[in-house]
Design an enzyme around this catalytic site. Sequence first.
Site, PDB file in Angstrom:
ATOM      1  N   GLU A 259       0.635  -1.487  -0.337  1.00  0.00           N
ATOM      2  CA  GLU A 259       0.059   0.013   0.034  1.00  0.00           C
ATOM      3  C   GLU A 259       0.806   1.147   0.379  1.00  0.00           C
ATOM      4  OE1 GLU A 259      -3.146  -0.782  -0.395  1.00  0.00           O
ATOM      5  OE2 GLU A 259      -3.318  -2.995  -0.117  1.00  0.00           O
TER       6      GLU A 259
ATOM      7  N   GLU B 182      -0.680  -0.588 -10.098  1.00  0.00           N
ATOM      8  CA  GLU B 182      -0.722  -1.948  -9.094  1.00  0.00           C
ATOM      9  C   GLU B 182       1.212  -2.202  -9.456  1.00  0.00           C
ATOM     10  OE1 GLU B 182      -2.233  -3.005  -7.337  1.00  0.00           O
ATOM     11  OE2 GLU B 182      -1.774  -4.841  -6.691  1.00  0.00           O
TER      12      GLU B 182
END
Length: 507
Positions: free
Chosen positions: A267, A296
């Site tokens: 994250e 991502e």
Amino acid sequence: MMDLTTALQKFSEFEHKLYAYSYAMGVMSYDSETAAPEHSAEGRGEALGMLSEQVYQLTAGAETGELLDVLQTHQSELSVQQAAQLRVWKKDYDMNCKIPAQEYIEYAKLINKAGAVWRKAKNENDFSAFAPYIEQIVKTQKKFAGYFAPDKDPYDAWLDEYEPGMTRAQLDTFFANLRSRIVPMVQRIQRSENQIDISWLHQQWPLAGQQQLAKELMELMGLNNGRCALGETEHPFTTGFSRDDVRITTHYYLEDFTFSLFSVIHEGGHALYELNTAPRLQRTCLAGGASMGIHESQSRFYENLIGRSREFCGVIWPIICKCFPEQTKDVSEETFWRTINRVEPSLIRTEADELTYCLHIMVRYELEKKLFAGEIEVDQLPEAWNSMMKEYLGITVPDDTHGVLQDTHWAMGSFGYFPSYALGSAYSAQMIANMRSDIDVDSLVAQGNLEPITNWLTEKIHQFGKEQLPAQLLQNSCGSAFDSSYYTDYLEKKYTEIYKLTDTDKS
Ligand code: ZN
């Protein structure tokens, strides 16, 4: 017709208003996941519904349509940034306006119901209860694709929503490469005599130590700058409200500290992207990531390429030992490194290791593609799922709860989303290969000095937000177009070393 100066002025007011709405709605959603009391859902739902209605009126309204038309006629006079803003809003406008309102409302109701049906079907291992919803969702999505992208193959149209420019043709090449190189690799590892013992991990990891570790990780990554905060949720995620307000979350499992460790790094990678968008893009639609795959790529860059590297273990292991002196006293850094890189084919995608993860995505891609092409019926999904899990991962699926029903994505209508997870990993491997020609990545990581690495990513990717399309960002950061062989080369090299594979394992 309105002149360009007036149009740009109105456009800026329009974006500013939407920025305020999305900030408010974002904070409300984040609060609902982290701090809101149990019975707050109904009242918040009502408030969010009214705000969404306002957003819809603004983005799909006739006035906005006219404004976009004016800007379109002045296309050649727009700056690069303004042209990109127009592109993003035009796509959004077309999506909103070309689907008939009544059909969209019906679809929203379908999705709302599908979520609850899926959850129950998953809990009760009852695929047949959920099957009619998949059928209806796919049918509606194919119809919608015909409205907003009539010239495209319907699955390509949805892929383009998550990863602009991505097509089935490119993904077929990508996954064929994974199939031919990663599937045999997994089999060689399973046959290998050098299995990794992770029994030391099975002990209690106190919360205070895990919280301290999360804090130090954020410091290492340059996230403790007053602009990023950490919360706790069931499933970790990142959300950015502005470039000065980014939230990441984690989940602490007392029986396994590595879950939170890698959640924070993952994250944190997403957060750095949001935090490093150029200030000039603030309060415009271009703030934030270019696509799901590029976003991502940043999280996986930090999680896998940095976080699971031998060099990073040298930095993080002493910190882990400091946070958990009792639990780590008989464990070596080498053991830790091997543990976090263990390959173990498993049933559940979200628990998969770095090597087998992409094979889980391949199963989902194959099925989505066939469903959209009408090459498979919905009731054949469980069997097709199970046979691919056997073929690619050597795993027998015991029931649909641990198989075809495990993910929420299809219930949410997110067909075409899964490939971005695998693309992110593949992009990141190509990026680091090119980064190595500019900076000495390994020795920087070994020193715990991640700043030059983040700066490099900011220069090539982060600063541009959505201004550039994924293909341009890949060109900036990789120096060439997408080529998945960097990813398969990286995986082969890494796991050959970890599992000490020799040529005889090939037979
Ligand atoms: Zn992610």
